[in-house]
Design a protein around this motif. Structure first.
Motif, mmCIF file in Angstrom:
data_model
loop_
_atom_site.group_PDB
_atom_site.id
_atom_site.type_symbol
_atom_site.label_atom_id
_atom_site.label_comp_id
_atom_site.label_asym_id
_atom_site.label_seq_id
_atom_site.Cartn_x
_atom_site.Cartn_y
_atom_site.Cartn_z
ATOM 1 N N GLY A 25 8.190 -4.230 2.043
ATOM 2 C CA GLY A 25 8.040 -5.618 2.468
ATOM 3 C C GLY A 25 6.832 -6.299 1.853
ATOM 4 N N SER B 17 3.425 -2.533 4.847
ATOM 5 C CA SER B 17 2.944 -2.490 3.468
ATOM 6 C C SER B 17 1.579 -3.166 3.285
ATOM 7 N N ALA C 55 -6.739 1.267 1.502
ATOM 8 C CA ALA C 55 -5.878 1.622 2.647
ATOM 9 C C ALA C 55 -6.215 3.019 3.163
ATOM 10 N N GLU D 210 13.366 -5.142 4.606
ATOM 11 C CA GLU D 210 13.587 -4.527 5.922
ATOM 12 C C GLU D 210 15.058 -4.173 6.133
ATOM 13 N N ILE E 45 -4.233 -6.018 1.900
ATOM 14 C CA ILE E 45 -5.188 -5.103 1.241
ATOM 15 C C ILE E 45 -4.524 -4.319 0.091
ATOM 16 N N ALA F 244 6.000 2.320 2.615
ATOM 17 C CA ALA F 244 6.274 1.138 3.440
ATOM 18 C C ALA F 244 6.949 0.107 2.550
ATOM 19 N N ILE G 209 0.823 -1.217 0.000
ATOM 20 C CA ILE G 209 0.000 0.000 0.000
ATOM 21 C C ILE G 209 0.858 1.269 0.000
#
Ligand code: NAD
Length: 364
Positions: A77, A283, A293, A91, A287, A75, A15
């Motif tokens: 990952g 992340s 989001a 990360e 969704i 974000a 997201i």
């Protein structure tokens, strides 16, 4: 003429790009309303960078960040990269970017919006008026001290050492005093000075530099007491400053006062005014790509950027007021909605906040 501020945009995975797009929409609207000027430069980061460049943090992304005045991060990952080796995990890029940019503090506000009080597990009357920020030291303490195993008299022993030098303590405490000066001018310094030597150094340092900030009221709070007071009287805190491990735990506790991860913003700061701004959430692969989001955490991270890096207090206030107005009017994304059928999409929420800015700016 308005000074152009350079923003490095690293949207990342899941997201990340969806929520970052809404934050940029809000920034563009503040350019029109407040006469601000931004130049956006986009960089690849996280899983998407692994796929395209073979590393989570490509050199060119780092350079974009280093020549920027501030970084806006989405974000990183997702399950696609979960089984990669350590150097090929998204990360790892997060740790790398913080280190390369010299970010030594993490700031996490916890604001309870009146209209969302019921989303928290605490009683609404306890939460009333809660608006605090946790300033956590990020690069020292027990997470980074020497660690080893040895054979002791009672079998295998493990040792973690906690080290802080006075320079590390002083720079974060000064930063916290400065943040407090821009807020309600109250600083709670959290330690465990009754048992830890690092905490005694911490407390001495706070007391030594406090006279440089005569407008800020300081109190020392033991970490165990702070953990209790956050649940008993959260509204009595303004700025909390503490070392790495205590901050890790207390910032998660404070975050939960607000009830939803989709609402929580954060800043990581280094020397000077440079900062990296991002939502606290990840992340959200469950969704991602659905356009559902909640973009508010990222939009509120922009308000933090305006206040802490650029000193655009009026525009920051307007963003926060616009978010509040939109929520007060009953608008919700799925994560904070009581009736999911009525939930707004990510872009609808972003549009409403961008449109509310004009009215929110007038109220200033
Ligand atoms: P997460 O924060 O991504 O998601 C946890 C839950 O909260 C999910 O159900 C998700 O749908 C929901 N959620 C999160 N943000 C939301 C938003 N803005 N709107 C609505 N719902 C939202 O945490 P996770 O599932 O543990 O991690 C997913 C991935 O993100 C992992 O790969 C993890 O390593 C990574 N991660 C990245 C960061 C970062 O980039 N700073 C932080 C945490 C986790």
């Amino acid at each position: 003429m308005t000074e152009v501020k350079k923003i490095a945009v690293i949207a990342g995975d899941g997201i990340g790009p969806e929520v970052v797009a809404e934050a940029i929409k809000v920034m563009k609207r503040t350019e029109e309303l407040f006469g601000l000027k931004f130049e956006f430069e986009h960089g690849l980061f996280g899983g998407v960078a692994i796929d395209e460049k073979g590393t989570p943090l490509p050199q060119e992304t780092l350079e974009i960040c280093k020549r920027a005045d501030a970084v806006l991060l989405g974000a990183v990952g997702g399950p696609k990269w979960d089984n990669n080796s350590k150097e090929l995990r998204p990360e790892t890029g997060l740790l790398g970017i913080r280190k390369e940019l010299g970010l030594f503090s993490n700031l996490r506000p916890a604001v309870v919006f009146d209209c969302l009080k019921d989303a928290s597990t605490l009683k609404p009357e306890v939460l009333e008026g809660t608006d605090l920020i946790v300033v956590r030291e990020l690069t020292g303490g027990i997470y980074f001290g020497e660690k080893f195993r040895r054979e002791g008299a009672y079998g295998e022993e493990a040792v973690d050492t906690c080290v802080y030098n006075v320079t590390e303590v002083e720079r974060i405490v000064r930063q916290a005093f400065e943040v407090a000066q821009k807020r309600r001018k109250k600083l709670a310094s959290v330690d465990k000075a009754n048992v830890l030597e690092t905490s005694r150094l911490w407390r001495e340092t706070v007391n030594r530099i406090a006279p440089d900030y005569p407008d800020v009221e300081v109190e020392h709070v033991l970490v165990d007491n702070c953990a209790m007071q956050l649940l008993r009287r959260p509204s009595s805190f303004d700025v909390i400053v503490t070392e790495n491990m205590f901050g890790d735990i207390l910032s998660d506790e404070a975050a939960m006062l607000t009830g939803s991860i989709g609402m929580l913003s954060s800043a990581s700061l280094g020397e000077g005014s440079f900062g990296l701004y991002e939502p606290v959430h990840g992340s959200a692969p469950d969704i991602a790509g659905q356009g559902v989001a909640n973009p508010i955490a990222t939009i509120l991270s922009v308000a933090l950027m305006y206040r802490l890096t650029f000193g655009y207090g009026e525009a920051a206030d307007a963003i926060e007021r616009a978010v509040k107005q939109v929520l007060d009017a009953g608008n919700r994304t799925g994560d904070i909605a009581t009736d999911r059928a009525q939930a707004l999409s990510t872009t609808e929420m972003g549009d409403l906040i961008a449109n509310a800015l004009e009215g929110a700016a007038v109220q200033a």
